[in-house]
Design an enzyme around this catalytic site. Structure first.
Site, short mmCIF file in Angstrom:
data_model
loop_
_atom_site.label_atom_id
_atom_site.label_comp_id
_atom_site.label_asym_id
_atom_site.label_seq_id
_atom_site.Cartn_x
_atom_site.Cartn_y
_atom_site.Cartn_z
N ARG A 67 -6.83 -2.08 4.76
CA ARG A 67 -6.17 -2.83 4.29
C ARG A 67 -6.32 -3.59 3.86
O ARG A 67 -6.69 -4.67 5.10
CB ARG A 67 -4.69 -2.08 4.67
CG ARG A 67 -3.47 -0.96 4.75
CD ARG A 67 -3.48 -0.88 2.62
NE ARG A 67 -2.81 1.11 3.12
CZ ARG A 67 -3.37 1.61 2.71
NH1 ARG A 67 -4.49 1.59 2.05
NH2 ARG A 67 -2.86 2.97 2.63
N HIS A 121 -10.44 -1.32 -4.79
CA HIS A 121 -9.89 -0.73 -3.65
C HIS A 121 -10.05 0.98 -3.91
O HIS A 121 -8.90 2.04 -5.02
CB HIS A 121 -8.24 -0.96 -3.56
CG HIS A 121 -7.80 -0.18 -2.71
ND1 HIS A 121 -6.22 -0.08 -1.80
CD2 HIS A 121 -7.84 1.10 -1.74
CE1 HIS A 121 -5.98 0.63 -1.07
NE2 HIS A 121 -7.08 1.46 -0.77
#
Lengths: 313, 313
Positions: A228, A276
């Site tokens: 993350r 991502h």
């Protein structure tokens, strides 16, 4: 008895269509078209707006549409019902593809060969370490970390794993929370795959980078983060690259996503950026998984992938 | 009883020093300083000059310093003694690193993401196939091909292998010489790892490329060659890329090496070039292997990796 899809930042329409196709007999709605809030028994969420779930009086459970649940906990008014996260073999396998590919790109100095090709230069750079000479360290030894570790080892890398609670994995060198320094000191290439929690926020900072191995076969240590963005301090990554504490960074996640145009990470010569998508999932598989968890819970069984609310993963 | 190192295109001096260090009790010489030709019982060779070996009246065997032996057979006056090639675990593992890395770079469209990064563009390209959706076909199922196949399968790729004589490998789809068309028709990404022989010279040509799968998840099929440059017809690779028969090519070997400055391959946007270093070897390990084969042969045993003179590998 209805399922509410509570999705922001993604387009909810394909999700609504997918879930209705996978479970045509069910009443499935997409926020903000909630209808009568008392109908909703389960919510399937991606970055739900704060406070929406607390107004559902009959809510029995929440299922995250992603492997991470930090986005669920970002809601300060999160109701006290069980929360499940997605674990999907396809997602796991794709994450390991990303990890193995980028570890090999660093090991084999592919960026340098790309640059040489653009100059039409035929040069074989030595020494050329073999995978076994590169010490990879994985932070986060859950399903993703263990799969990546196994695949990296098959390719030949020297792998160790660190997790808050030490995991025993056959044949693998593992470290627990209090042995972080020892783990870092033997790590040439750090792969972050851990969840974002209050404990891990900002853990990838200059002080941590300075504790990585300084005697690796590739010179300065390398950072790869596919966990993350909140794990990393981007100003510290840039400082570490510029002072030589890090030799390179490959990042799939960022403090702010999409990564802002003005971020100096974009054009930094030692940084590789992917948007991502290290572990995108087969959305039908995710939909089926979500439905299977809701069906279990309706039969009185716990979610298979229930999250520990205190640890937040 | 002396060993002759007969090396061109590489610097023979480090090899002479290495072999003398590994076997200090032996008489080891480097061409052209042969001394009395009658002393030489074994030759360790890399691209030996034509005719040198035929003048060694007591030669009992030849060991190639590389995995391939096409360079040995290039000598029209090759004496009729057993020939061995190097098989080295380190070399095999490095070749598989190269194969897995470049297969993943194609699967994950890393070149496209590199280009997007240079433009500071955050885009997630779909569809994004998983490894299991990409059909990799390996031509050449010797030690290198089998190791690459096993590692590609661990990552999740759908793998099949083709070899002149069909090999049975547990759990792997394999094809023999006469089933080449069938093998090609199911292959989206072709990996050439076979030896260069009179039968395989120029086999990677336009006609072969046109028989690859046209319905793959990445669109046009992809060529990867880490075998020998003589396997490929570079004009045909360029033609196939330009007409869309091939979608991309990753090449470690070339018809002429180093690849000439003027080759259009260098700057072709769909071509990745590495400088024949896919499987560099630990030179001490190679030296030890060569000495071990000579010692075996002196004890009256055959070379462990003796080459079939008729098949030429």
């Amino acid at each position: 008895m209805a399922i509410l899809l509570c999705i922001t930042q993604w387009d909810p329409v394909p999700w609504l269509e997918r879930m209705r196709r996978l479970a045509p007999e069910r009443d499935i709605r997409a926020w903000p078209d909630v209808g009568d809030p008392a109908d909703i028994t389960y919510a399937a969420v991606w970055k739900q707006p704060a406070g929406v779930l607390k107004d559902l009086p009959n809510l029995k459970g929440i299922v995250s549409l992603g492997a991470g649940v930090d986005h669920v906990f970002a809601d300060p008014a999160l109701p006290d019902v069980p929360i499940a996260r997605v674990i999907d073999a396809d997602l796991t396998s794709r994450m390991s593809e990303w990890v193995v590919m980028h570890a090999l790109i660093h090991l084999r100095r592919q960026r340098l060969y790309d640059a040489l090709q653009r100059e039409r230069l035929w040069r074989d750079i030595r020494p050329a370490p073999a995978a076994g000479e590169l010490r990879v360290g994985i932070m986060g030894m859950g399903v993703l970390g263990q799969d990546a570790a196994a695949k990296l080892r098959t390719i030949g890398f020297s792998v160790a794993g660190w997790s808050r609670t030490r995991r025993t994995v056959e044949g693998l060198e593992t470290y627990g929370g209090d042995a972080l320094d020892e783990f870092l000191a033997r790590t040439d290439l750090l792969v972050a795959l851990m969840p974002l929690t209050p404990d891990t926020r900002g853990i990838l900072d200059l002080s941590l980078f300075r504790r990585l191995a300084r005697d690796g076969v590739l010179g300065a240590p390398i950072l790869m983060n596919a966990g993350r963005g909140g794990l990393q301090v981007e100003a510290d990554i840039l400082a570490a690259l510029d002072e030589g504490t890090l030799g390179a960074a490959t990042l799939d996640v960022f403090e702010t996503e999409p990564l802002p145009q003005e971020s100096p990470l974009w054009l930094h010569p030692k940084v590789t950026i992917t948007p991502h998508n290290s572990a995108i999932s087969d959305e039908d598989a995710v939909g089926r998984f979500v439905l299977s968890q809701i069906e279990r819970h309706e039969r009185g069984l716990p979610f298979e992938t229930e999250v520990d609310r205190r640890a937040r993963y």
